[in-house]
Design an enzyme around this catalytic site. Structure first.
Site, PDB file in Angstrom:
ATOM      1  N   GLU A  39       0.762  -1.221   0.037  1.00  0.00           N
ATOM      2  CA  GLU A  39      -0.108  -0.064   0.014  1.00  0.00           C
ATOM      3  C   GLU A  39       0.910   1.288  -0.114  1.00  0.00           C
ATOM      4  O   GLU A  39       0.645   2.098  -0.851  1.00  0.00           O
ATOM      5  CB  GLU A  39      -0.672  -0.027   1.212  1.00  0.00           C
ATOM      6  CG  GLU A  39      -1.929  -1.269   1.211  1.00  0.00           C
ATOM      7  CD  GLU A  39      -3.076  -0.806   0.107  1.00  0.00           C
ATOM      8  OE1 GLU A  39      -3.166   0.466  -0.389  1.00  0.00           O
ATOM      9  OE2 GLU A  39      -3.606  -1.392  -0.459  1.00  0.00           O
TER      10      GLU A  39
ATOM     11  N   TYR B 233      -7.294   6.486   3.726  1.00  0.00           N
ATOM     12  CA  TYR B 233      -7.320   5.449   2.799  1.00  0.00           C
ATOM     13  C   TYR B 233      -6.368   4.165   3.074  1.00  0.00           C
ATOM     14  O   TYR B 233      -6.929   2.945   3.076  1.00  0.00           O
ATOM     15  CB  TYR B 233      -7.000   5.888   1.360  1.00  0.00           C
ATOM     16  CG  TYR B 233      -6.679   4.700   0.267  1.00  0.00           C
ATOM     17  CD1 TYR B 233      -7.806   4.424  -0.463  1.00  0.00           C
ATOM     18  CD2 TYR B 233      -5.666   4.356  -0.023  1.00  0.00           C
ATOM     19  CE1 TYR B 233      -7.615   3.149  -1.154  1.00  0.00           C
ATOM     20  CE2 TYR B 233      -5.412   3.352  -0.815  1.00  0.00           C
ATOM     21  CZ  TYR B 233      -6.378   2.884  -1.514  1.00  0.00           C
ATOM     22  OH  TYR B 233      -6.353   1.847  -2.317  1.00  0.00           O
TER      23      TYR B 233
ATOM     24  N   ASP C 220     -10.727   6.269  -2.625  1.00  0.00           N
ATOM     25  CA  ASP C 220      -9.588   6.669  -3.653  1.00  0.00           C
ATOM     26  C   ASP C 220      -9.975   7.148  -4.945  1.00  0.00           C
ATOM     27  O   ASP C 220     -11.154   7.317  -5.170  1.00  0.00           O
ATOM     28  CB  ASP C 220      -8.310   5.834  -3.646  1.00  0.00           C
ATOM     29  CG  ASP C 220      -8.765   4.629  -4.565  1.00  0.00           C
ATOM     30  OD1 ASP C 220      -9.992   4.335  -4.831  1.00  0.00           O
ATOM     31  OD2 ASP C 220      -7.761   3.848  -5.084  1.00  0.00           O
TER      32      ASP C 220
END
Length: 331
Positions: free
Chosen positions: A36, A117, A135
């Site tokens: 991520e 996020y 997102d």
């Protein structure tokens, strides 16, 4: 609002068309967190190779936490947004000091470099926490499907889309749903030329019905792009070169570069030779235009105290911006 049909359709699509990615074959929170962070501002096609190199070099969060900043930034080189690399190291040290990867949304969110996020993505995928990601892909899919015109990037949009995504999230499969939204936006409901004829949501898509597919999501005006003129001089003397580490408050913090003069009033040094001219390098909100010079000298010139002399054979050990790597290739 809940919409079981939307959720079920998206999960069915994901089961058939979802991307097979290495960090999706594990529930290891370290591997998922690493993916991520790398994929922030980076396409999967580029980021996967970096993830594989990091996992090979640092197979555990403890191994990463024990690394030096130069080691991490050297491996990060070419990804851009180098603050992500520094934050990665800081967060790894936070996790190692804690003794285990945090497993609550608040604790994950407290890691350096982790926003809403990223925390939702890690929490839902690694631990099954019921947190929806929001997102660019999510904004695009939801704004088109439900016909939402709130400008993306505004506070109102973040609240509206987060509430909607959270309502759609199946509590028993939050990670799958979040990854389905990411993939659906990346592969099916793309920014340009979305695949509407084969879309399983087409019969209920408000943007398609009203002819607004190209108009949604509504975006705020882009920030102005600044142009900066850079003049680099590669000063070499007795097998060593003069470099310095960039300080905080600007691009490329903590990375190394040769002698730099910025702006139109470039003076340079007598005897230097131009190697490259007008090399353009694009950052998100900056266009860099660089000239590159070589100065071979037997007597060491007077430089500011922040420059050190590095043996030229050891230069690869120092993390440098991609632009500097491009310039050095000309030597």
């Amino acid at each position: 609002m809940q919409d079981p049909r939307f959720t079920r359709t998206l999960l069915d699509w994901y089961a058939e068309y979802g991307r097979d990615l290495p960090w999706r074959r594990t529930r290891d929170p370290y591997a998922i967190w690493l993916s991520e962070i790398i994929l922030q501002q980076t396409r999967i096609a580029q980021g996967q190779a970096y993830w594989e190199r990091f996992m090979e070099r640092f197979p555990t969060v403890e191994a990463l936490a024990a690394a030096s900043e130069d080691e991490v930034l050297r491996l990060w080189q070419g990804l851009g947004y180098y603050s992500r690399g520094r934050n990665l190291l800081t967060a790894a040290r936070q996790i190692a000091a804690r003794g285990a990867f945090p497993d609550t949304l608040a604790e994950i969110r407290a890691l350096k470099g982790v926003g809403d996020y990223t925390a939702a993505a890690i929490g839902s995928i690694a631990f099954g926490l019921p947190a929806a990601v929001v997102d660019g892909n999510v904004y695009r899919v939801l704004s088109r499907f439900y016909g939402l015109a709130t400008p993306v990037g505004s506070t109102a949009a973040k609240k509206e889309f987060t509430t909607l995504a959270q309502a759609l999230l199946p509590p028993d499969r939050p990670g799958d749903f979040n990854q389905a939204m990411m993939d659906f936006g990346a592969l099916q409901c793309t920014p340009a030329a979305p695949l509407c004829p084969t879309c399983p949501l087409a019969d209920r898509c408000e943007a398609l019905r009203s002819g607004r597919t190209a108009l949604l999501p509504v975006k705020k005006p882009a920030a102005a792009v600044q142009t900066r003129r850079l003049h680099y001089v590669y000063i070499r003397s007795n097998g060593a070169v003069a470099f310095h580490r960039r300080g905080p408050g600007d691009i490329w913090q903590g990375l190394w570069e040769p002698w730099l003069e910025e702006g139109d009033n470039f003076r340079g040094f007598p005897g230097m030779k131009q190697v490259r001219k007008d090399v353009r390098h694009q950052l998100t909100h900056r266009t860099l235009i660089a000239d590159f010079y070589l100065l071979d000298c037997s007597e060491i010139p007077s430089l500011t105290e922040d420059y050190i002399w590095i043996p030229e054979a050891e230069l690869d050990k120092y993390a440098k911006p991609r632009l500097i790597e491009i310039l050095l290739e000309a030597l």
